[in-house]
Design a protein around this motif. Structure first.
Motif, PDB file in Angstrom:
ATOM      1  N   MET A 279      16.851  82.783 -80.316  1.00  0.00           N
ATOM      2  CA  MET A 279      17.004  81.326 -80.278  1.00  0.00           C
ATOM      3  C   MET A 279      17.791  80.857 -79.057  1.00  0.00           C
ATOM      4  O   MET A 279      18.067  79.671 -78.931  1.00  0.00           O
ATOM      5  N   SER A 280      18.165  81.774 -78.175  1.00  0.00           N
ATOM      6  CA  SER A 280      18.992  81.413 -77.017  1.00  0.00           C
ATOM      7  C   SER A 280      18.248  81.624 -75.705  1.00  0.00           C
ATOM      8  O   SER A 280      17.524  82.596 -75.542  1.00  0.00           O
ATOM      9  N   ALA A 281      18.491  80.689 -74.789  1.00  0.00           N
ATOM     10  CA  ALA A 281      17.989  80.809 -73.420  1.00  0.00           C
ATOM     11  C   ALA A 281      19.213  80.816 -72.513  1.00  0.00           C
ATOM     12  O   ALA A 281      20.099  79.973 -72.646  1.00  0.00           O
ATOM     13  N   SER A 282      19.277  81.797 -71.609  1.00  0.00           N
ATOM     14  CA  SER A 282      20.408  81.848 -70.680  1.00  0.00           C
ATOM     15  C   SER A 282      19.879  81.904 -69.258  1.00  0.00           C
ATOM     16  O   SER A 282      18.802  82.425 -68.999  1.00  0.00           O
ATOM     17  N   VAL A 283      20.672  81.335 -68.353  1.00  0.00           N
ATOM     18  CA  VAL A 283      20.315  81.351 -66.945  1.00  0.00           C
ATOM     19  C   VAL A 283      21.538  81.835 -66.178  1.00  0.00           C
ATOM     20  O   VAL A 283      22.669  81.466 -66.491  1.00  0.00           O
ATOM     21  N   GLY A 284      21.303  82.713 -65.210  1.00  0.00           N
ATOM     22  CA  GLY A 284      22.383  83.220 -64.378  1.00  0.00           C
ATOM     23  C   GLY A 284      22.871  82.145 -63.421  1.00  0.00           C
ATOM     24  O   GLY A 284      22.149  81.216 -63.071  1.00  0.00           O
ATOM     25  N   MET A 285      24.114  82.279 -62.995  1.00  0.00           N
ATOM     26  CA  MET A 285      24.717  81.294 -62.099  1.00  0.00           C
ATOM     27  C   MET A 285      25.051  81.929 -60.757  1.00  0.00           C
ATOM     28  O   MET A 285      25.444  83.086 -60.687  1.00  0.00           O
ATOM     29  N   LYS A 286      24.892  81.125 -59.698  1.00  0.00           N
ATOM     30  CA  LYS A 286      25.411  81.515 -58.392  1.00  0.00           C
ATOM     31  C   LYS A 286      26.929  81.325 -58.457  1.00  0.00           C
ATOM     32  O   LYS A 286      27.415  80.525 -59.262  1.00  0.00           O
ATOM     33  N   PRO A 287      27.695  82.020 -57.638  1.00  0.00           N
ATOM     34  CA  PRO A 287      29.147  81.804 -57.660  1.00  0.00           C
ATOM     35  C   PRO A 287      29.473  80.354 -57.281  1.00  0.00           C
ATOM     36  O   PRO A 287      29.000  79.852 -56.262  1.00  0.00           O
ATOM     37  N   ILE A 288      30.238  79.679 -58.135  1.00  0.00           N
ATOM     38  CA  ILE A 288      30.635  78.305 -57.816  1.00  0.00           C
ATOM     39  C   ILE A 288      32.138  78.271 -57.555  1.00  0.00           C
ATOM     40  O   ILE A 288      32.912  78.923 -58.245  1.00  0.00           O
ATOM     41  N   VAL A 289      32.532  77.528 -56.538  1.00  0.00           N
ATOM     42  CA  VAL A 289      33.940  77.422 -56.174  1.00  0.00           C
ATOM     43  C   VAL A 289      34.401  75.974 -56.096  1.00  0.00           C
ATOM     44  O   VAL A 289      35.592  75.700 -56.068  1.00  0.00           O
ATOM     45  N   ASP A 290      33.463  75.030 -56.059  1.00  0.00           N
ATOM     46  CA  ASP A 290      33.819  73.620 -55.933  1.00  0.00           C
ATOM     47  C   ASP A 290      34.068  73.014 -57.302  1.00  0.00           C
ATOM     48  O   ASP A 290      33.244  73.141 -58.215  1.00  0.00           O
ATOM     49  N   ALA A 291      35.201  72.356 -57.435  1.00  0.00           N
ATOM     50  CA  ALA A 291      35.516  71.660 -58.677  1.00  0.00           C
ATOM     51  C   ALA A 291      34.596  70.460 -58.807  1.00  0.00           C
ATOM     52  O   ALA A 291      34.155  69.869 -57.822  1.00  0.00           O
ATOM     53  N   GLY A 292      34.296  70.095 -60.046  1.00  0.00           N
ATOM     54  CA  GLY A 292      33.461  68.922 -60.259  1.00  0.00           C
ATOM     55  C   GLY A 292      32.663  69.006 -61.540  1.00  0.00           C
ATOM     56  O   GLY A 292      32.802  69.937 -62.328  1.00  0.00           O
ATOM     57  N   LEU A 293      31.808  68.025 -61.726  1.00  0.00           N
ATOM     58  CA  LEU A 293      30.974  67.908 -62.908  1.00  0.00           C
ATOM     59  C   LEU A 293      29.640  68.615 -62.648  1.00  0.00           C
ATOM     60  O   LEU A 293      28.997  68.369 -61.628  1.00  0.00           O
ATOM     61  N   TYR A 294      29.246  69.480 -63.550  1.00  0.00           N
ATOM     62  CA  TYR A 294      27.986  70.210 -63.443  1.00  0.00           C
ATOM     63  C   TYR A 294      27.098  69.779 -64.604  1.00  0.00           C
ATOM     64  O   TYR A 294      27.560  69.619 -65.735  1.00  0.00           O
ATOM     65  N   THR A 295      25.811  69.601 -64.314  1.00  0.00           N
ATOM     66  CA  THR A 295      24.844  69.143 -65.307  1.00  0.00           C
ATOM     67  C   THR A 295      23.862  70.258 -65.607  1.00  0.00           C
ATOM     68  O   THR A 295      23.314  70.871 -64.693  1.00  0.00           O
ATOM     69  N   VAL A 296      23.646  70.496 -66.900  1.00  0.00           N
ATOM     70  CA  VAL A 296      22.669  71.491 -67.352  1.00  0.00           C
ATOM     71  C   VAL A 296      21.513  70.729 -67.980  1.00  0.00           C
ATOM     72  O   VAL A 296      21.700  69.994 -68.950  1.00  0.00           O
ATOM     73  N   SER A 297      20.315  70.867 -67.412  1.00  0.00           N
ATOM     74  CA  SER A 297      19.104  70.255 -67.964  1.00  0.00           C
ATOM     75  C   SER A 297      18.265  71.378 -68.565  1.00  0.00           C
ATOM     76  O   SER A 297      18.105  72.430 -67.950  1.00  0.00           O
ATOM     77  N   TYR A 298      17.736  71.143 -69.755  1.00  0.00           N
ATOM     78  CA  TYR A 298      16.959  72.194 -70.406  1.00  0.00           C
ATOM     79  C   TYR A 298      15.695  71.622 -71.030  1.00  0.00           C
ATOM     80  O   TYR A 298      15.641  70.471 -71.444  1.00  0.00           O
TER      81      TYR A 298
END
Length: 190
Positions: free
Chosen positions: A84-103
């Protein structure tokens, strides 16, 4: 039965049937959990994002996209479906801020589950890589090692003498039983 009477019977049945059909729940999948939690602030950059639905997902056609506040994709595009789960790998993030996940998730026999959520990444002000710590050689205590060796050797000698004593006792015990069985056999033979 006249036309008027049959209409009086059919009309209420049609209304009841129509209301039952509209009351039946639609097969709609729903969101159960997200990692990172929707709306949360994380201080450690996630290495993956997980979206969990209510129904088992099909293997193909699903999308999970993570973007930064500028709209640039920060996921690596590798989607993994596990029940029941979908996962996506992330690139290394270093910048602070708001991130949006669309699915957009698909489950067999269910409506598509489409939506988005956000999480905030609060990056540390300075990212430092810790220096590797070189482990020092443990110091050996000569007296402790010598005392331990003497103790172990003493226990081995004691165990050897106990083994010899038990062997002699077993030999005597079995010899007496053997002689007793020979004596009984001789008495029966006479």
């Amino acid at each position: 039965m006249g036309k008027g009477r049959s209409l009086l019977v059919i009309a209420p049945l049609a209304i009841i049937f129509a209301s039952l059909v509209t009351l039946m729940p639609a097969n709609a999948n729903s969101l159960v959990n997200t990692t990172p939690i929707s709306g949360s602030t994380v201080t450690i950059a996630p290495s993956f994002v997980i979206v969990t639905s209510q129904a088992a997902l099909v293997l193909d056609g699903n999308e999970v996209i993570v973007t930064d506040s500028s709209g640039n994709r920060v996921d690596d595009g590798t989607i993994t479906i596990d029940g029941m789960s979908a996962s996506v790998g992330m690139k290394p993030i270093v910048d602070a801020g708001l991130y949006t996940v669309s699915y957009l998730l698909f489950a067999e026999g269910e409506d598509a589950l489409e939506g988005r959520f956000t999480f905030n990444f609060s990056a540390p002000s300075v990212i430092t890589i810790p220096d590797p710590v070189v482990a020092s050689e443990p110091t050996k205590s000569a007296s402790s090692s010598f005392d331990t060796n003497v103790f172990v050797i003493g226990m081995l000698v004691l165990a050897f003498f106990i083994l010899i004593g038990l062997s002699l006792y077993a030999r005597k015990l079995f010899k007496n039983r053997y002689l007793a069985s020979l004596a009984k056999r001789d008495e029966k033979g006479k």
